[in-house]
Scaffold this motif. Structure first.
Motif, PDB file in Angstrom:
ATOM      1  N   ASP A 118     -14.835   7.161 -14.610  1.00 54.37           N
ATOM      2  CA  ASP A 118     -15.491   6.746 -15.846  1.00 54.37           C
ATOM      3  C   ASP A 118     -16.871   6.177 -15.527  1.00 54.37           C
ATOM      4  O   ASP A 118     -17.028   5.378 -14.591  1.00 54.37           O
ATOM      5  N   LYS A 119     -17.881   6.559 -16.278  1.00 55.80           N
ATOM      6  CA  LYS A 119     -19.258   6.165 -15.961  1.00 55.80           C
ATOM      7  C   LYS A 119     -19.458   4.651 -15.979  1.00 55.80           C
ATOM      8  O   LYS A 119     -20.360   4.131 -15.318  1.00 55.80           O
ATOM      9  N   ASN A 120     -18.624   3.945 -16.734  1.00 51.13           N
ATOM     10  CA  ASN A 120     -18.763   2.490 -16.814  1.00 51.13           C
ATOM     11  C   ASN A 120     -18.021   1.746 -15.707  1.00 51.13           C
ATOM     12  O   ASN A 120     -18.189   0.532 -15.564  1.00 51.13           O
ATOM     13  N   ASN A 121     -17.213   2.457 -14.943  1.00 43.91           N
ATOM     14  CA  ASN A 121     -16.380   1.783 -13.938  1.00 43.91           C
ATOM     15  C   ASN A 121     -16.437   2.455 -12.567  1.00 43.91           C
ATOM     16  O   ASN A 121     -15.509   2.330 -11.772  1.00 43.91           O
ATOM     17  N   ARG A 122     -17.530   3.136 -12.301  1.00 45.44           N
ATOM     18  CA  ARG A 122     -17.657   3.835 -11.019  1.00 45.44           C
ATOM     19  C   ARG A 122     -17.688   2.876  -9.834  1.00 45.44           C
ATOM     20  O   ARG A 122     -17.338   3.248  -8.723  1.00 45.44           O
ATOM     21  N   ASN A 123     -18.134   1.653 -10.071  1.00 41.63           N
ATOM     22  CA  ASN A 123     -18.224   0.678  -8.980  1.00 41.63           C
ATOM     23  C   ASN A 123     -17.051  -0.300  -8.974  1.00 41.63           C
ATOM     24  O   ASN A 123     -17.075  -1.288  -8.234  1.00 41.63           O
ATOM     25  N   PHE A 124     -16.051  -0.022  -9.768  1.00 35.28           N
ATOM     26  CA  PHE A 124     -14.889  -0.901  -9.874  1.00 35.28           C
ATOM     27  C   PHE A 124     -14.253  -1.121  -8.501  1.00 35.28           C
ATOM     28  O   PHE A 124     -14.041  -0.179  -7.744  1.00 35.28           O
ATOM     29  N   GLU A 125     -14.018  -2.390  -8.168  1.00 36.81           N
ATOM     30  CA  GLU A 125     -13.338  -2.797  -6.929  1.00 36.81           C
ATOM     31  C   GLU A 125     -14.104  -2.413  -5.658  1.00 36.81           C
ATOM     32  O   GLU A 125     -13.515  -2.266  -4.587  1.00 36.81           O
ATOM     33  N   ARG A 126     -15.401  -2.261  -5.757  1.00 34.86           N
ATOM     34  CA  ARG A 126     -16.223  -1.958  -4.579  1.00 34.86           C
ATOM     35  C   ARG A 126     -16.482  -3.238  -3.787  1.00 34.86           C
ATOM     36  O   ARG A 126     -16.986  -4.196  -4.341  1.00 34.86           O
ATOM     37  N   THR A 127     -16.200  -3.282  -2.491  1.00 32.40           N
ATOM     38  CA  THR A 127     -15.451  -2.330  -1.676  1.00 32.40           C
ATOM     39  C   THR A 127     -14.076  -2.884  -1.300  1.00 32.40           C
ATOM     40  O   THR A 127     -13.345  -2.256  -0.540  1.00 32.40           O
ATOM     41  N   TYR A 128     -13.750  -4.059  -1.820  1.00 35.30           N
ATOM     42  CA  TYR A 128     -12.506  -4.738  -1.442  1.00 35.30           C
ATOM     43  C   TYR A 128     -11.277  -3.916  -1.830  1.00 35.30           C
ATOM     44  O   TYR A 128     -10.420  -3.607  -0.988  1.00 35.30           O
ATOM     45  N   GLY A 129     -11.192  -3.558  -3.098  1.00 38.01           N
ATOM     46  CA  GLY A 129     -10.061  -2.751  -3.539  1.00 38.01           C
ATOM     47  C   GLY A 129     -10.060  -1.377  -2.903  1.00 38.01           C
ATOM     48  O   GLY A 129      -9.002  -0.818  -2.591  1.00 38.01           O
ATOM     49  N   TRP A 130     -11.261  -0.813  -2.711  1.00 36.93           N
ATOM     50  CA  TRP A 130     -11.359   0.487  -2.041  1.00 36.93           C
ATOM     51  C   TRP A 130     -10.700   0.429  -0.658  1.00 36.93           C
ATOM     52  O   TRP A 130      -9.935   1.320  -0.274  1.00 36.93           O
ATOM     53  N   ALA A 131     -11.048  -0.618   0.085  1.00 34.95           N
ATOM     54  CA  ALA A 131     -10.561  -0.742   1.463  1.00 34.95           C
ATOM     55  C   ALA A 131      -9.045  -0.868   1.508  1.00 34.95           C
ATOM     56  O   ALA A 131      -8.380  -0.265   2.362  1.00 34.95           O
ATOM     57  N   TRP A 132      -8.482  -1.642   0.589  1.00 35.45           N
ATOM     58  CA  TRP A 132      -7.028  -1.803   0.589  1.00 35.45           C
ATOM     59  C   TRP A 132      -6.325  -0.512   0.181  1.00 35.45           C
ATOM     60  O   TRP A 132      -5.234  -0.201   0.678  1.00 35.45           O
ATOM     61  N   LEU A 133      -6.932   0.262  -0.704  1.00 36.73           N
ATOM     62  CA  LEU A 133      -6.322   1.541  -1.058  1.00 36.73           C
ATOM     63  C   LEU A 133      -6.245   2.452   0.168  1.00 36.73           C
ATOM     64  O   LEU A 133      -5.232   3.121   0.403  1.00 36.73           O
ATOM     65  N   LEU A 134      -7.301   2.462   0.973  1.00 34.86           N
ATOM     66  CA  LEU A 134      -7.293   3.294   2.177  1.00 34.86           C
ATOM     67  C   LEU A 134      -6.267   2.794   3.187  1.00 34.86           C
ATOM     68  O   LEU A 134      -5.660   3.588   3.916  1.00 34.86           O
ATOM     69  N   GLN A 135      -6.047   1.476   3.239  1.00 35.90           N
ATOM     70  CA  GLN A 135      -4.992   0.944   4.106  1.00 35.90           C
ATOM     71  C   GLN A 135      -3.619   1.420   3.643  1.00 35.90           C
ATOM     72  O   GLN A 135      -2.762   1.775   4.459  1.00 35.90           O
ATOM     73  N   LEU A 136      -3.411   1.426   2.334  1.00 40.48           N
ATOM     74  CA  LEU A 136      -2.144   1.918   1.792  1.00 40.48           C
ATOM     75  C   LEU A 136      -1.966   3.391   2.121  1.00 40.48           C
ATOM     76  O   LEU A 136      -0.881   3.822   2.552  1.00 40.48           O
ATOM     77  N   GLN A 137      -3.019   4.176   1.937  1.00 40.80           N
ATOM     78  CA  GLN A 137      -2.945   5.602   2.256  1.00 40.80           C
ATOM     79  C   GLN A 137      -2.611   5.814   3.729  1.00 40.80           C
ATOM     80  O   GLN A 137      -1.767   6.652   4.081  1.00 40.80           O
ATOM     81  N   MET A 138      -3.245   5.049   4.598  1.00 42.88           N
ATOM     82  CA  MET A 138      -3.003   5.169   6.035  1.00 42.88           C
ATOM     83  C   MET A 138      -1.555   4.827   6.374  1.00 42.88           C
ATOM     84  O   MET A 138      -0.916   5.511   7.187  1.00 42.88           O
ATOM     85  N   GLU A 139      -1.029   3.779   5.757  1.00 41.78           N
ATOM     86  CA  GLU A 139       0.353   3.371   6.037  1.00 41.78           C
ATOM     87  C   GLU A 139       1.337   4.443   5.589  1.00 41.78           C
ATOM     88  O   GLU A 139       2.315   4.745   6.289  1.00 41.78           O
TER      89      GLU A 139
END
Length: 370
Positions: A118-139
């Motif tokens: 969504d154009k209004n939320n492209r930066n949502f959770e940058r970068t803290y939430g992004w990083a944790w999502l990648l940790q979940l994916q890795m696990e």
């Protein structure tokens, strides 16, 4: 000889695994399993583009709607997956597995992904939430379990989008964000580079390395004496030090660290844990998280530079100072602190296991050569 060493290494890896105590694991496991489906209270944090965006947390984010906010939900899932993998007995009746099966579906991931597009939320959770999502994916990627592999496949499109967001964002970041809270750049890059290496995404890894050096390589004399601020859960100095430990050789890193944090080379330096005066206050309780995240960084820095092995006792002190404060007594701490404690314990365990394994292998080689 190769066969002998392989068997020795494999046996040593099993024999020396430093498992969490089951009581510790249960204590941490109970926190996110309680909150991943608790929709309220909820801090949405999104930008509304119109009346059509006025939706419930579960409608907006059908997977990560619990645990007060999106990032806490994501790393709560990471904690659950990590502990289920190591302690299957924690989910004896399979209820938690059923919950994850119902939540991490391709359909739900598509809705989560659309929110980030969504154009209004492209930066949502940058970068803290992004990083944790990648940790979940890795696990999930690293868990040889049929359900986990399906969850990993379902989640991958969202993780791929986050990686592309990182690649687009980093070159535009002129200055690093040095706060002790969610926006800290070094923390987000430190978790992200672990993911990049785990999936062999060399382009992503190189982007992180190049931008980390651009942002941090010339830094000197970080004023750790000014830490912490009143609501920190990260140490800006130590998170940067940890990130740089992941991208430089031993000698390069030692030289850089001496200029950046000379206090770490003084065994008599006193690094006191953060004090929490009110654990019902969502900001003040951050300082328990600071103690856990400091422990994580100190364990890893000591692992990179074994000559600073006294940092392990500093880390232990921080971890032990706050661990007994983890409880379900108040939601302001219980919805997220377990993850930070688990990450510190995981780091300590992995480093101890690796050291003991290496000692065992070295002894076996010497015995064989004799």
């Amino acid at each position: 000889m190769k066969q002998f060493l392989f068997v020795t290494t494999l046996c040593a890896s099993t024999a020396f695994a430093q498992e969490l105590k089951i009581e510790q694991a249960q204590k941490i496991f109970d926190l996110p399993t309680h909150c991943i489906t608790i929709e309220y209270p909820n801090k949405l944090g999104n930008v509304l583009g119109s009346d059509a965006d006025l939706k419930t947390p579960k409608q907006l984010r059908p997977i990560f709607y619990g645990c007060f906010d999106w990032h806490s939900s994501v790393h709560g899932f990471w904690s659950i997956v990590k502990l289920m993998k190591d302690f299957p007995e924690l989910d004896k009746n399979g209820e938690v597995r059923q919950q994850l099966n119902a939540l991490i579906t391709a359909e739900n991931v598509a809705i989560e992904k659309a929110f980030f597009e969504d154009k209004n939320n492209r930066n949502f959770e940058r970068t803290y939430g992004w990083a944790w999502l990648l940790q979940l994916q890795m696990e999930l990627n690293n868990w040889q379990d049929a359900d986990a592999q399906r969850w990993a496949k379902n989640l991958q499109p969202l993780s791929d989008l986050i990686v592309e967001k990182y690649k687009s964002y980093l070159p535009k970041l002129v200055y690093p964000i040095r706060t002790g809270t969610h926006d800290n750049t070094a923390f987000g890059l430190s978790l992200a580079i672990d993911y990049a290496r785990s999936v062999n995404d060399q382009t992503f890894e190189q982007s992180i390395i190049e931008n980390a050096n651009r942002l941090y390589l010339k830094d000197k004399e970080c004023n750790i004496g000014f830490e912490p601020s009143g609501s920190d859960f990260l140490s800006a100095c130590l998170e940067e030090a940890l990130l740089m430990s992941k991208i430089h050789s031993h000698q390069e890193y030692k030289k850089w660290l001496k200029a950046f944090l000379p206090q770490l080379f003084d065994q008599k330096h006193e690094l006191k844990p953060g004090i929490v005066s009110d654990r019902t206050d969502g900001q003040l309780v951050h300082l328990d998280g600071l103690n856990f995240s400091r422990a994580t960084t100190l364990y890893q820095i000591a692992n990179k530079l074994p000559e600073l092995n006294y940092l392990i006792s500093w880390a232990d002190h921080h971890l032990n100072y706050s661990f007994n404060n983890i409880s379900n007594d108040d939601y302001m701490g219980s919805h997220w602190l377990g993850t930070f404690a688990l990450y510190a314990l995981k780091t300590k365990r992995e480093i101890e296991s690796a050291k003991q394994l290496q000692e065992h292998v070295n002894a076996s080689i010497q015995k064989f050569l004799k």
